[in-house]
Design a protein around this motif. Structure first.
Motif, PDB file in Angstrom:
ATOM      1  N   ALA A 194      -0.392   3.004  -1.631  1.00  0.00           N
ATOM      2  CA  ALA A 194      -0.322   4.027  -0.583  1.00  0.00           C
ATOM      3  C   ALA A 194      -1.553   3.961   0.320  1.00  0.00           C
ATOM      4  O   ALA A 194      -1.460   4.174   1.531  1.00  0.00           O
ATOM      5  N   ILE A 195      -2.707   3.641  -0.256  1.00  0.00           N
ATOM      6  CA  ILE A 195      -3.925   3.478   0.547  1.00  0.00           C
ATOM      7  C   ILE A 195      -3.870   2.160   1.308  1.00  0.00           C
ATOM      8  O   ILE A 195      -4.310   2.075   2.457  1.00  0.00           O
ATOM      9  N   ASP A 196      -3.323   1.122   0.693  1.00  0.00           N
ATOM     10  CA  ASP A 196      -3.154  -0.157   1.389  1.00  0.00           C
ATOM     11  C   ASP A 196      -2.383   0.025   2.693  1.00  0.00           C
ATOM     12  O   ASP A 196      -2.700  -0.607   3.710  1.00  0.00           O
ATOM     13  N   ARG A 197      -1.365   0.864   2.668  1.00  0.00           N
ATOM     14  CA  ARG A 197      -0.479   1.019   3.828  1.00  0.00           C
ATOM     15  C   ARG A 197      -1.189   1.641   5.028  1.00  0.00           C
ATOM     16  O   ARG A 197      -0.674   1.580   6.146  1.00  0.00           O
ATOM     17  N   LEU A 198      -2.332   2.259   4.808  1.00  0.00           N
ATOM     18  CA  LEU A 198      -3.078   2.822   5.933  1.00  0.00           C
ATOM     19  C   LEU A 198      -3.586   1.742   6.876  1.00  0.00           C
ATOM     20  O   LEU A 198      -3.827   1.998   8.056  1.00  0.00           O
ATOM     21  N   ASN A 199      -3.749   0.534   6.357  1.00  0.00           N
ATOM     22  CA  ASN A 199      -4.362  -0.524   7.152  1.00  0.00           C
ATOM     23  C   ASN A 199      -3.583  -1.832   7.122  1.00  0.00           C
ATOM     24  O   ASN A 199      -4.065  -2.845   7.624  1.00  0.00           O
ATOM     25  N   SER A 200      -2.392  -1.823   6.540  1.00  0.00           N
ATOM     26  CA  SER A 200      -1.646  -3.072   6.444  1.00  0.00           C
ATOM     27  C   SER A 200      -0.144  -2.799   6.373  1.00  0.00           C
ATOM     28  O   SER A 200       0.286  -1.823   5.760  1.00  0.00           O
ATOM     29  N   THR A 201       0.611  -3.653   7.006  1.00  0.00           N
ATOM     30  CA  THR A 201       2.067  -3.560   6.926  1.00  0.00           C
ATOM     31  C   THR A 201       2.612  -4.419   5.793  1.00  0.00           C
ATOM     32  O   THR A 201       3.789  -4.321   5.447  1.00  0.00           O
ATOM     33  N   GLU A 202       1.765  -5.263   5.238  1.00  0.00           N
ATOM     34  CA  GLU A 202       2.163  -6.128   4.124  1.00  0.00           C
ATOM     35  C   GLU A 202       1.582  -5.564   2.829  1.00  0.00           C
ATOM     36  O   GLU A 202       0.388  -5.681   2.570  1.00  0.00           O
ATOM     37  N   THR A 203       2.417  -4.928   2.047  1.00  0.00           N
ATOM     38  CA  THR A 203       1.958  -4.317   0.810  1.00  0.00           C
ATOM     39  C   THR A 203       2.780  -4.827  -0.364  1.00  0.00           C
ATOM     40  O   THR A 203       3.885  -5.347  -0.193  1.00  0.00           O
ATOM     41  N   SER A 204       2.234  -4.663  -1.540  1.00  0.00           N
ATOM     42  CA  SER A 204       2.891  -5.149  -2.756  1.00  0.00           C
ATOM     43  C   SER A 204       3.885  -4.117  -3.276  1.00  0.00           C
ATOM     44  O   SER A 204       3.720  -2.911  -3.085  1.00  0.00           O
ATOM     45  N   ASP A 205       4.902  -4.622  -3.934  1.00  0.00           N
ATOM     46  CA  ASP A 205       5.889  -3.773  -4.595  1.00  0.00           C
ATOM     47  C   ASP A 205       5.843  -4.106  -6.076  1.00  0.00           C
ATOM     48  O   ASP A 205       6.454  -5.068  -6.527  1.00  0.00           O
ATOM     49  N   CYS A 206       5.100  -3.299  -6.818  1.00  0.00           N
ATOM     50  CA  CYS A 206       4.872  -3.580  -8.238  1.00  0.00           C
ATOM     51  C   CYS A 206       5.697  -2.624  -9.087  1.00  0.00           C
ATOM     52  O   CYS A 206       5.251  -1.510  -9.403  1.00  0.00           O
ATOM     53  N   SER A 207       6.879  -3.053  -9.443  1.00  0.00           N
ATOM     54  CA  SER A 207       7.766  -2.193 -10.225  1.00  0.00           C
ATOM     55  C   SER A 207       7.637  -2.433 -11.731  1.00  0.00           C
ATOM     56  O   SER A 207       8.207  -1.691 -12.527  1.00  0.00           O
ATOM     57  N   THR A 208       6.906  -3.460 -12.118  1.00  0.00           N
ATOM     58  CA  THR A 208       6.715  -3.758 -13.538  1.00  0.00           C
ATOM     59  C   THR A 208       5.227  -3.766 -13.856  1.00  0.00           C
ATOM     60  O   THR A 208       4.378  -3.931 -12.977  1.00  0.00           O
ATOM     61  N   SER A 209       4.909  -3.634 -15.127  1.00  0.00           N
ATOM     62  CA  SER A 209       3.502  -3.630 -15.542  1.00  0.00           C
ATOM     63  C   SER A 209       2.860  -5.000 -15.355  1.00  0.00           C
ATOM     64  O   SER A 209       1.653  -5.098 -15.099  1.00  0.00           O
ATOM     65  N   VAL A 210       3.634  -6.058 -15.498  1.00  0.00           N
ATOM     66  CA  VAL A 210       3.096  -7.399 -15.270  1.00  0.00           C
ATOM     67  C   VAL A 210       2.670  -7.556 -13.817  1.00  0.00           C
ATOM     68  O   VAL A 210       1.573  -8.069 -13.518  1.00  0.00           O
ATOM     69  N   GLU A 211       3.512  -7.132 -12.904  1.00  0.00           N
ATOM     70  CA  GLU A 211       3.154  -7.185 -11.489  1.00  0.00           C
ATOM     71  C   GLU A 211       1.957  -6.297 -11.193  1.00  0.00           C
ATOM     72  O   GLU A 211       1.093  -6.639 -10.368  1.00  0.00           O
ATOM     73  N   ALA A 212       1.894  -5.137 -11.866  1.00  0.00           N
ATOM     74  CA  ALA A 212       0.769  -4.228 -11.655  1.00  0.00           C
ATOM     75  C   ALA A 212      -0.549  -4.861 -12.097  1.00  0.00           C
ATOM     76  O   ALA A 212      -1.575  -4.725 -11.416  1.00  0.00           O
ATOM     77  N   ILE A 213      -0.542  -5.540 -13.228  1.00  0.00           N
ATOM     78  CA  ILE A 213      -1.756  -6.216 -13.699  1.00  0.00           C
ATOM     79  C   ILE A 213      -2.194  -7.267 -12.693  1.00  0.00           C
ATOM     80  O   ILE A 213      -3.382  -7.370 -12.339  1.00  0.00           O
ATOM     81  N   ASP A 214      -1.254  -8.067 -12.211  1.00  0.00           N
ATOM     82  CA  ASP A 214      -1.581  -9.108 -11.243  1.00  0.00           C
ATOM     83  C   ASP A 214      -2.167  -8.497  -9.966  1.00  0.00           C
ATOM     84  O   ASP A 214      -3.056  -9.084  -9.337  1.00  0.00           O
ATOM     85  N   TYR A 215      -1.693  -7.331  -9.584  1.00  0.00           N
ATOM     86  CA  TYR A 215      -2.226  -6.640  -8.399  1.00  0.00           C
ATOM     87  C   TYR A 215      -3.644  -6.126  -8.659  1.00  0.00           C
ATOM     88  O   TYR A 215      -4.556  -6.325  -7.845  1.00  0.00           O
ATOM     89  N   ILE A 216      -3.860  -5.470  -9.783  1.00  0.00           N
ATOM     90  CA  ILE A 216      -5.131  -4.801 -10.053  1.00  0.00           C
ATOM     91  C   ILE A 216      -6.293  -5.784 -10.163  1.00  0.00           C
ATOM     92  O   ILE A 216      -7.415  -5.473  -9.739  1.00  0.00           O
ATOM     93  N   ILE A 217      -6.057  -6.962 -10.708  1.00  0.00           N
ATOM     94  CA  ILE A 217      -7.163  -7.901 -10.916  1.00  0.00           C
ATOM     95  C   ILE A 217      -7.583  -8.603  -9.622  1.00  0.00           C
ATOM     96  O   ILE A 217      -8.595  -9.312  -9.612  1.00  0.00           O
ATOM     97  N   HIS A 218      -6.830  -8.399  -8.534  1.00  0.00           N
ATOM     98  CA  HIS A 218      -7.192  -9.013  -7.259  1.00  0.00           C
ATOM     99  C   HIS A 218      -8.023  -8.043  -6.423  1.00  0.00           C
ATOM    100  O   HIS A 218      -7.523  -7.038  -5.915  1.00  0.00           O
ATOM    101  N   TYR A 219      -9.298  -8.330  -6.309  1.00  0.00           N
ATOM    102  CA  TYR A 219     -10.207  -7.543  -5.465  1.00  0.00           C
ATOM    103  C   TYR A 219     -11.472  -8.355  -5.250  1.00  0.00           C
ATOM    104  O   TYR A 219     -11.696  -9.371  -5.911  1.00  0.00           O
TER     105      TYR A 219
END
Length: 263
Positions: free
Chosen positions: A66-91
């Motif tokens: 939701a915070i990503d969407r403030l500055n980007s039109t390309e956001t992730s859709d993480c409906s599973t915990s595996v996808e969520a982990i892959d998202y969280i470790i990227h920073y």
């Protein structure tokens, strides 16, 4: 004929099953190194296992996205915990003593800071933008605390890299709140602007006040002139403006008759 063994590459979700990039111990389900996340092909049920073990992670990532969407039109859709982990470790991790941060968040926060510097003492846009990100930041921080508390016990502990990604995001939100948001709101020019915005609008209609009637043009105050007996207050409240002016004229005449002639 027995059923064939399930192939780990049959499902599109199995993009994390890549043997050549799996460098972890053979008895571990997953391997994480900075922003690299791979699952062990020897455990083809790892996706379901992770989803059952960490069911809160998709909801957590939803607050981050939701915070990503403030500055980007390309956001992730993480409906599973595996996808969520892959998202969280990227920073963006700390480099040479700097703070870890989410680049897109940082860029948006800097834009907000520029707005306050450019248009002060008019904080209309700044106030709108900051209240939006403040609301989303509070949701993200609240959910982050919930996840870290839920998965604190050793038997269901989050991978360290996932915890680090959560702490990096919450720390960035807290720093920006303390170093920018609270600083601007403590400024005298912002306080003056906010006070003007919060003041109730002035009505153009006549306002009834005790002892006198007032409008935007003038006020007639009977309390400063000699008084004469009037009807009870309820009746007085029903008097028209014309009647009040007549009463004032009576008071003026009475005052002139009682005043001694000049010597």
């Amino acid at each position: 004929m027995s059923d064939p063994k399930p192939s780990p590459v049959a499902d599109p979700m199995n993009k994390w099953f890549d043997a050549k990039y799996f460098s972890g111990p053979e008895d571990k389900r997953w391997y994480i190194n900075r922003d690299t996340f791979r699952l062990n092909t020897k455990f083809p049920d790892s996706i379901d296992f992770i989803n059952r073990s960490f069911p809160l992670l998709p909801a957590l990532v939803e607050t981050y996205v939701a915070i990503d969407r403030l500055n980007s039109t390309e956001t992730s859709d993480c409906s599973t915990s595996v996808e969520a982990i892959d998202y969280i470790i990227h920073y963006d991790r700390a480099y040479r003593g700097d703070y870890s941060k989410i680049e897109s968040w940082w860029e948006y926060m800097k834009e907000i800071e520029k707005n306050s510097n450019a248009f002060a003492p008019d904080f209309a846009q700044w106030d709108k933008y900051t209240r939006e990100i403040e609301r989303l930041a509070n949701d993200a921080i609240t959910m982050s605390k919930k996840v870290l508390e839920e998965y604190h016990r050793p038997e269901k502990r989050l991978p360290n890299e996932v915890e680090d990604g959560i702490y990096a995001r919450t720390a960035q939100l807290q720093r920006w709140t303390k170093w920018h948001l609270e600083v601007v709101r403590a400024q005298e020019d912002y306080k003056s602007w906010k006070m003007q915005q919060d003041a109730p609008p002035q009505s153009s209609r006549m306002r009834k006040r005790r002892g006198y009637y007032a409008d935007s043009a003038a006020a007639i105050n009977l309390s400063t002139t000699p008084s004469i007996p009037l009807e009870n207050s309820e009746h007085y409240e029903r008097l028209s403006q014309l009647q009040v002016m007549g009463r004032c004229l009576q008071v003026s005449i009475l005052a002139n008759t009682l005043m001694p002639p000049p010597t």
